[in-house]
Design a protein around this motif. Structure first.
Motif, PDB file in Angstrom:
ATOM      1  N   PHE A  69     -77.417  43.770 -59.483  1.00  0.00           N
ATOM      2  CA  PHE A  69     -76.603  44.322 -60.562  1.00  0.00           C
ATOM      3  C   PHE A  69     -75.119  44.214 -60.227  1.00  0.00           C
ATOM      4  O   PHE A  69     -74.285  43.819 -61.072  1.00  0.00           O
ATOM      5  N   CYS A 109     -77.882  48.231 -67.321  1.00  0.00           N
ATOM      6  CA  CYS A 109     -79.138  47.534 -67.058  1.00  0.00           C
ATOM      7  C   CYS A 109     -80.266  48.555 -67.012  1.00  0.00           C
ATOM      8  O   CYS A 109     -80.194  49.534 -66.267  1.00  0.00           O
ATOM      9  N   CYS A 132     -80.284  43.986 -70.260  1.00  0.00           N
ATOM     10  CA  CYS A 132     -78.888  44.222 -69.904  1.00  0.00           C
ATOM     11  C   CYS A 132     -78.070  44.258 -71.183  1.00  0.00           C
ATOM     12  O   CYS A 132     -78.410  43.581 -72.173  1.00  0.00           O
ATOM     13  N   CYS A 168     -76.093  37.552 -65.772  1.00  0.00           N
ATOM     14  CA  CYS A 168     -77.300  38.405 -65.669  1.00  0.00           C
ATOM     15  C   CYS A 168     -78.594  37.606 -65.584  1.00  0.00           C
ATOM     16  O   CYS A 168     -79.682  38.198 -65.565  1.00  0.00           O
TER      17      CYS A 168
END
Length: 425
Positions: free
Chosen positions: A300, A416, A329, A317
């Motif tokens: 992340f 997320c 996300c 991502c």
């Protein structure tokens, strides 16, 4: 001995005491062909690590000395008058047996039959006279009322007010079973609410119930009631009860009903040992929680740095979304408004439950009320981890990671969601 129910020439208290017999070490009652006795189960304060009260419980034997279950005794009553007589007899025994053994402050929890709670006044004054005769301080009495069996709200409120006006504490018993509801808690304002055994039994194997109980306890506290978890039989149930934030605990794990009270000098080890077990229990859970999150935190943070370096959200991502527990996300602006659509994990894109399809499109959604957004804004650059909660996006339990990212003069929040259902814990 067959009891003459409410003899005309005696007042209510003397009528009851005519059915009692003082023995060498205790007071015994006579009801029909049974001999009645008192047993007491300790109630512990988790904070004080000692018993602060005892629930008085009925024990009975027939003429041959055979134990008769309490429920069988209660089923022997033949009328409302008989019910009131037996209930009052039990209270008389319990108080007179408890006081000589107790210290000067412990509570005695006394169950009162719901029928007696609402109709006992028809049979003359009793409880106040009993307390006065034996010089019992009302503040040491906790009257347990099984409110789910009383359907006349005005009579229930009148009964609760009667005991409160005497100076007693009132406890609602078996909350969470049958028709119990918070509406009555708010209106009756009991000092103590006893949570039904079924709650802790289910929490021992159902993680969803385990999550709910702390919130239930918090709501009881906000309503002005202390919380007591009853029916605890194992160490695991005891640890879950401690984790829930309840004030008091009761059950076979802490002590079975006996005709004697606990000797504090002899029974000092259980609670300290349990507190040490609880410390290890919470530490293991916390370590497990953070250990499972660690790999996702690294990915992340990498995604956040890539976005700040100029990568698109999709590019940044991509690797994160392919991790096992990642669901989606999304980006929020400084006001908490979602920018664009969710980026959904390819592992989970086919898992969406069509029953929740009205919630799928999150474009322009406002997430400013969410704690994970507020904490991210308040702590720029620091990754925030939410507690597990029910996600409106997928109607499942999830944990949300969030962090601010700086794009020139523009601050956004990258979020997320991780799937946090039972099989992930």
């Amino acid at each position: 001995m067959n009891n003459p129910i409410f003899l005309k020439e005696l007042d209510a208290l003397d009528q009851i005491e005519a059915a009692t017999q003082s023995l060498k070490t205790e007071v015994m009652g006579h009801y029909k062909d049974l001999r009645l006795f008192s047993h007491f189960q300790p109630i512990f304060s988790l904070v004080h690590k000692r018993p602060v009260g005892y629930e008085a419980l009925l024990r009975a034997r027939n003429q041959t000395g055979t134990n008769i279950p309490p429920l069988a005794v209660l089923n022997m009553v033949e009328s409302e008058e008989d019910t009131v007589f037996l209930d009052r007899l039990c209270r008389n025994l319990h108080l007179r047996n408890f006081l000589p053994m107790a210290d000067g402050s412990s509570w005695i929890f006394i169950n009162i039959n719901p029928q007696v709670t609402v109709s006992g006044k028809k049979y003359g004054s009793y409880f106040g006279d009993l307390l006065e005769r034996y010089q019992i301080s009302p503040h040491r009495i906790v009257v347990e009322i099984l409110e789910s069996n009383i359907h006349d709200e005005s009579l229930l409120a009148e009964a609760v007010d009667y005991y409160k006006n005497l100076g007693c504490l009132v406890a609602i018993d078996d909350f969470g079973a049958g028709h119990s509801n918070f509406d009555r808690i708010w209106r009756l304002a009991p000092q103590i609410v006893k949570l039904d055994r079924s709650m802790i039994a289910q929490a021992a194997y159902n993680v969803n119930v385990r999550r709910v109980i702390p919130n239930l306890v918090s709501l009881l506290h906000d309503s002005g009631s202390l919380a007591l978890m009853e029916g605890i039989e194992t160490e695991r149930e005891a640890l879950i009860a401690m984790d829930s934030g309840v004030d008091f605990v009761q059950g076979y794990y802490f002590g079975k009903p006996k005709n004697l009270l606990i000797n504090p000098e002899q029974d000092t080890e259980l609670l300290p040992k349990l507190c040490e077990s609880f410390k290890n229990f919470t530490q293991r859970n916390t370590e497990k929680y953070h250990r499972e999150l660690q790999e996702y935190l690294i990915k992340f943070q990498q995604s956040a740095k890539l976005i700040e370096s100029g990568a698109t959200t999709e590019q940044a991502c991509f690797e994160l979304l392919n991790q096992a527990k990642i669901e989606r996300c999304y980006l929020l602006n400084r006001e908490g408004r979602q920018i664009g659509s969710n980026l959904t994990s390819p592992r989970r894109s086919t898992w969406n439950d069509p029953r929740f399809s009205p919630l799928f499109d999150a474009r322009d959604a406002i997430w400013s009320r969410r704690p994970y957004f507020r904490r991210a804004i308040s702590n720029p650059g620091e990754v925030q981890i939410s507690r597990p909660y029910l996600s409106i996006a997928g109607a499942n339990m999830c944990v949300t990671l969030s962090v601010t990212i700086n794009l020139g003069q523009n601050t956004q929040v990258l979020c997320c969601d991780l799937d946090w259902n039972e099989d992930t814990q």
